[in-house]
Design a protein around this motif. Sequence first.
Motif, mmCIF file in Angstrom:
data_model
loop_
_atom_site.group_PDB
_atom_site.id
_atom_site.type_symbol
_atom_site.label_atom_id
_atom_site.label_comp_id
_atom_site.label_asym_id
_atom_site.label_seq_id
_atom_site.Cartn_x
_atom_site.Cartn_y
_atom_site.Cartn_z
ATOM 1 N N ASP A 218 34.176 36.764 41.584
ATOM 2 C CA ASP A 218 33.349 37.773 42.240
ATOM 3 C C ASP A 218 32.697 38.605 41.147
ATOM 4 N N LEU A 219 31.499 38.225 40.790
ATOM 5 C CA LEU A 219 30.841 38.828 39.639
ATOM 6 C C LEU A 219 30.512 40.301 39.870
ATOM 7 N N ALA A 220 30.122 40.628 41.088
ATOM 8 C CA ALA A 220 29.777 42.023 41.380
ATOM 9 C C ALA A 220 30.992 42.926 41.196
ATOM 10 N N THR A 221 32.142 42.487 41.704
ATOM 11 C CA THR A 221 33.366 43.272 41.557
ATOM 12 C C THR A 221 33.786 43.354 40.097
ATOM 13 N N ALA A 222 33.677 42.225 39.383
ATOM 14 C CA ALA A 222 34.030 42.213 37.967
ATOM 15 C C ALA A 222 33.146 43.162 37.168
ATOM 16 N N ALA A 223 31.864 43.212 37.505
ATOM 17 C CA ALA A 223 30.946 44.123 36.826
ATOM 18 C C ALA A 223 31.289 45.574 37.139
ATOM 19 N N GLU A 224 31.646 45.830 38.393
ATOM 20 C CA GLU A 224 32.007 47.190 38.791
ATOM 21 C C GLU A 224 33.238 47.668 38.038
ATOM 22 N N LYS A 225 34.226 46.801 37.893
ATOM 23 C CA LYS A 225 35.446 47.175 37.167
ATOM 24 C C LYS A 225 35.150 47.507 35.714
ATOM 25 N N ARG A 226 34.135 46.893 35.163
ATOM 26 C CA ARG A 226 33.772 47.155 33.768
ATOM 27 C C ARG A 226 32.787 48.312 33.631
#
Length: 381
Positions: free
Chosen positions: A247-255
Amino acid sequence: MDDRQTTVGGGVLTLVTEQALARIPGGTGRYTREVGQALGARIPFGWRVRGVTAWHRDIASARIPGVAGPRRLLLDPRVLARLWERGLGPRLGGTVVHALTPLAPARLRHRQALVMTVHDAVPYTHPETLTPRGAAWHRLMIERGARLASALVVPTAAVAADLESVGIRARIEVIGEGTARALNGPISATEIERMRTAFRLPGRYVLAVGTLEPRKGLDVLLDALTAGDAAAVHLAVVGQPGWGGADLATAAEKRGIADRVHVLGRIPDAELAAVLAGAEVSVVPSRSEGFGLPLLEAMSRGIPVVHTDAPALLEVAGGAGLVVPVGNAAALGAAITSVLADPDLAARLSEAGRVRAAAYSWDAVADRLWDLYQDVAAAPA
């Protein structure tokens, strides 16, 4: 005329085009369509070409110019795969059967030749980037193909070497790939701007194209955008979700970089061509590849490429890209920003990429394959 009757020097080529209809067609789906179209446009005298798939209600994606059909087998895709996995299932007609992925018939007719394309050695070299069942299935089918087929086709010498290193003993032909016709045409500035607006992209962005799954290294790319000068870079990602819950969107949000990561999903080639043409840099951060079509397609449009030192990517790029070690986020970020900050470097990479990409074409692939088919038809294994 039945499947085995031929004119002198001719025959029937049956293409297993199932991957064009797969839920996640990916690069192998593009390969299936592009190879089929190129073969269909260059049929030698006396030959016919037809496609075959499992049963699907909608087979539009597997209809390929120059290729008859496809004929639908009366089996669900999963059932067909399980039967062939177990050494059962239907035989296919034709003088030569080319399985464009390791999904291949387990039994052949008398005097029939099988050719199988093996796109990468990932099930052996990086099994952790696949599901356990996926890795085991591919190993089984590749090893059966090595015993049954007259030849295995691989896209790079790197894949050939990997297969040989794990004990695959077969005739292996290295036949590369090409750039998609739909991505090669002229793109107007108006169309580029229209795509920027449609996808809410900024004036400058870098692009990554590929199925969203672990071996594509997108997690490393996100890490690369969190530090140094790369902390201002916008990234557009094109590709459908694969396995592994990426889930790229979630991964980006976490970063903390969600505002700079634009997840476009799977988009039509006409839109991809404009998004690609508008990119400042194409990034290929893969842990492993068999060929790397996005790399070649970016180079063909003159987009500077930053890629990892995965052996197949090094082979295909031929020195025309900027290389970073696999898994090294800091080096990846530095390479991206160096291209963005240095117009002369970007121009050199752009020109080198165009020259390199010109060495590859689907027509050349088709010519090599037709030579192979006629050879194995004359003396099938």
